[in-house]
Design an enzyme around this catalytic site. Structure first.
Site, PDB file in Angstrom:
ATOM      1  N   HIS A 151       0.847  -1.187   0.000  1.00 56.83           N
ATOM      2  CA  HIS A 151       0.000   0.000   0.000  1.00 56.83           C
ATOM      3  C   HIS A 151       0.880   1.232   0.000  1.00 56.83           C
ATOM      4  CE1 HIS A 151      -3.542   2.462   0.744  1.00 56.83           C
ATOM      5  NE2 HIS A 151      -2.753   3.191   1.515  1.00 56.83           N
ATOM      6  N   ASP A 207     -15.049   2.975   7.329  1.00 58.34           N
ATOM      7  CA  ASP A 207     -13.977   3.900   6.956  1.00 58.34           C
ATOM      8  C   ASP A 207     -14.449   4.834   5.850  1.00 58.34           C
ATOM      9  OD1 ASP A 207     -11.197   4.932   6.681  1.00 58.34           O
ATOM     10  OD2 ASP A 207     -11.418   4.021   4.714  1.00 58.34           O
ATOM     11  N   ARG A 238     -14.489  13.112   7.727  1.00 57.49           N
ATOM     12  CA  ARG A 238     -13.221  13.773   8.080  1.00 57.49           C
ATOM     13  C   ARG A 238     -12.832  14.796   7.026  1.00 57.49           C
ATOM     14  NH1 ARG A 238      -9.468   9.035   8.057  1.00 57.49           N
ATOM     15  NH2 ARG A 238      -7.838  10.585   8.323  1.00 57.49           N
ATOM     16  N   SER A 248      -7.430   4.221   9.287  1.00 62.13           N
ATOM     17  CA  SER A 248      -8.182   4.214   8.028  1.00 62.13           C
ATOM     18  C   SER A 248      -7.495   3.306   6.996  1.00 62.13           C
ATOM     19  CB  SER A 248      -8.281   5.661   7.516  1.00 62.13           C
ATOM     20  OG  SER A 248      -8.661   5.696   6.179  1.00 62.13           O
ATOM     21  N   LYS A 285      -8.578  -1.079   5.777  1.00 62.90           N
ATOM     22  CA  LYS A 285      -8.804  -1.638   4.437  1.00 62.90           C
ATOM     23  C   LYS A 285      -7.826  -2.774   4.148  1.00 62.90           C
ATOM     24  CE  LYS A 285      -8.752   2.642   3.236  1.00 62.90           C
ATOM     25  NZ  LYS A 285      -8.990   4.046   3.096  1.00 62.90           N
TER      26      LYS A 285
HETATM   27  N1  URA Z   1      -5.686   7.347   2.898  1.00 60.56           N
HETATM   28  C1  URA Z   1      -6.657   6.678   3.537  1.00 60.56           C
HETATM   29  O1  URA Z   1      -7.094   5.622   3.088  1.00 60.56           O
HETATM   30  N2  URA Z   1      -7.110   7.177   4.699  1.00 60.56           N
HETATM   31  C2  URA Z   1      -6.664   8.315   5.246  1.00 60.56           C
HETATM   32  O2  URA Z   1      -7.119   8.710   6.298  1.00 60.56           O
HETATM   33  C3  URA Z   1      -5.651   9.025   4.552  1.00 60.56           C
HETATM   34  C4  URA Z   1      -5.177   8.496   3.383  1.00 60.56           C
END
Ligand code: URA
Length: 433
Positions: free
Chosen positions: A82, A161, A168, A183, A187
């Protein structure tokens, strides 16, 4: 339990219990707790922070709010990667085939992009016919058979999320390290991999502008992952200028193909080999990342990585001829140079400005509904440290609309800064956790 009391507790800087965190995550996902109360809690978290345990509980609660992918039908250790995002980041397109070419299963869920360019999924769609909507069975079969599948994230992956991130975004609570870490990791945890390699960017084109913040974010994500029995490593890398030379969807795919053929830009190759080497180690293929790196280099020199990319494209319905003949990718109708307006050394390229220029051309999404023009973007000819004379070509703009090209050109030129002397070289890989 009352949401009011949870907000009050965090406002006073107290630690939330596991039940309280689960209560607000589940209540918000189910629509039982209103935006205004969750906004207040997010702001309290922003100012008072969360400890490791709270962050880990929040991560798992968000991961479990939707489907938890079960990849146990895939043989071997599943490794994922990621990136926290940056301009010109096409690393997945290079790393995934290289790692899979070593027989390591790469079962990757990727997203579409909101911002400068598309995400990996958008970029893959530059191959004529390529489908990123893959049924679970086909996904699993493909990974078992050819060791690689890349599919779009299902709508039901960590829905908590999705909702919290959207909130947010409009309540100025994105830039909190615990919230970002939970966050991202929610995932990754829901995506089912056993091992995760994180590319945490730092610099003007990254979320984390300051190096110390990037290290803190990296540490927090590694802690969350290891606490949840995942093998996690994080690489902190520079995003003070765009990665590689191409910014824009098809242009980035072409650069990824060039890299897999051994003709890629140095910084992109270095990052891919570094991230990939930790994936190879995490998969148990080698004892050390250094040995992993050597194996990855061989996938380029022997041609097995580029062959793996062709296999991936073919398996997901795309036209593999695009890999051998990149002229088949849809091209922009106009190419215009951007020229230096002074002599000296390139001292900085503001990555965000290049990203915005690409977006102006139509290469990125301003809203979720925007349709991306895969053909447009920017190809950088001069990077930081390069010597230029007035009138030299700094970059090429690829566009389809004269008005947009004019605006993008102005934007891209403002991204460039020059100095009289050669700028000091900075480290590209800042650290590994
Ligand atoms: N990428 C994400 O998936 N979440 C965040 O809070 C910031 C960047």
């Amino acid at each position: 339990m009352r949401m009011y009391d949870i907000i009050e507790k965090k406002k006073l800087g107290m630690v939330l219990s596991e039940d309280e965190i689960k209560y607000f995550v589940n209540g918000y996902t189910e629509g039982k707790i209103p935006d205004y109360q969750v906004s207040a809690l997010l702001m309290a978290i922003y100012f008072k922070g969360m400890n490791e345990k709270e962050t880990s509980v929040l991560t798992l609660a968000m991961a479990k709010s939707g489907e938890m992918l079960d990849l146990s039908d895939i043989d071997g250790i599943k490794v994922d990667k990621h990136s926290t995002g940056g301009v010109g980041d096409k690393t997945t397109l290079v790393i995934a085939p290289m790692v899979a070419a070593l027989g390591i299963p790469v079962a990757k869920m990727s997203g579409r992009g909101l911002g400068h360019t598309g995400g990996t999924i958008d970029k893959l769609e530059a191959f004529d016919g390529f489908s990123t909507k893959v049924e679970k069975d086909t996904f699993v079969n493909n990974v078992n058979k050819i060791k690689i599948a890349i599919a779009g994230q299902t709508a039901n992956l960590a829905p908590a999320d999705k909702k919290l991130y959207a909130l947010r975004d409009v309540t100025a609570t994105v830039d909190n390290i615990s919230l970002i870490a939970s966050s991202i990791m929610s995932k990754k945890i829901a995506s089912g991999a056993n091992a995760i390699v994180l590319d945490v960017k730092t610099g003007s084109g990254a979320f984390m502008k300051k190096e110390e913040d990037a290290f803190e974010l990296a540490k927090e994500m590694v802690n969350i992952g290891t606490g949840l029995d995942r093998d996690v490593a994080a690489i902190i890398s520079d995003m003070d200028q765009p990665l590689g030379r191409a910014v824009g969807n098809s242009l980035e795919v072409i650069e990824a193909i060039e890299t897999l053929r051994g003709n890629g830009p140095k910084d992109l190759l270095e990052l891919c080999l570094t991230l990939g080497s930790f994936m190879v180690k995490a998969a148990g293929k080698t004892k050390t990342a250094e040995e992993g790196r050597k194996l990855l280099e061989q996938t380029i020199s022997s041609g097995t990585a580029i062959e793996k990319l062709k296999e991936l494209v073919r398996a997901q319905g795309g036209n593999e001829e695009f890999v051998d003949n990149t002229d088949l990718f849809k091209k922009a109708s106009i190419t215009e140079p951007i020229k230096a307006d002074r002599s000296g050394y390139v001292s900085h390229i503001e990555a965000n400005e290049i990203g915005v220029a690409s977006m102006i051309l139509g290469g990125g999404r301003e809203t979720k509904e925007s349709i991306i023009d895969l053909s447009v973007g920017i190809v950088i000819e001069k990077k930081v440290g390069d010597k230029v004379s007035e009138g030299d070509i700094l970059a090429y703009i690829h566009g389809n609309d004269q008005q947009k090209i004019k605006l993008a050109k102005e934007k891209a030129l403002t991204a460039y800064e020059f100095s009289d002397g050669k700028p000091k070289e900075t480290k590209f890989i800042k650290g590994i956790i």
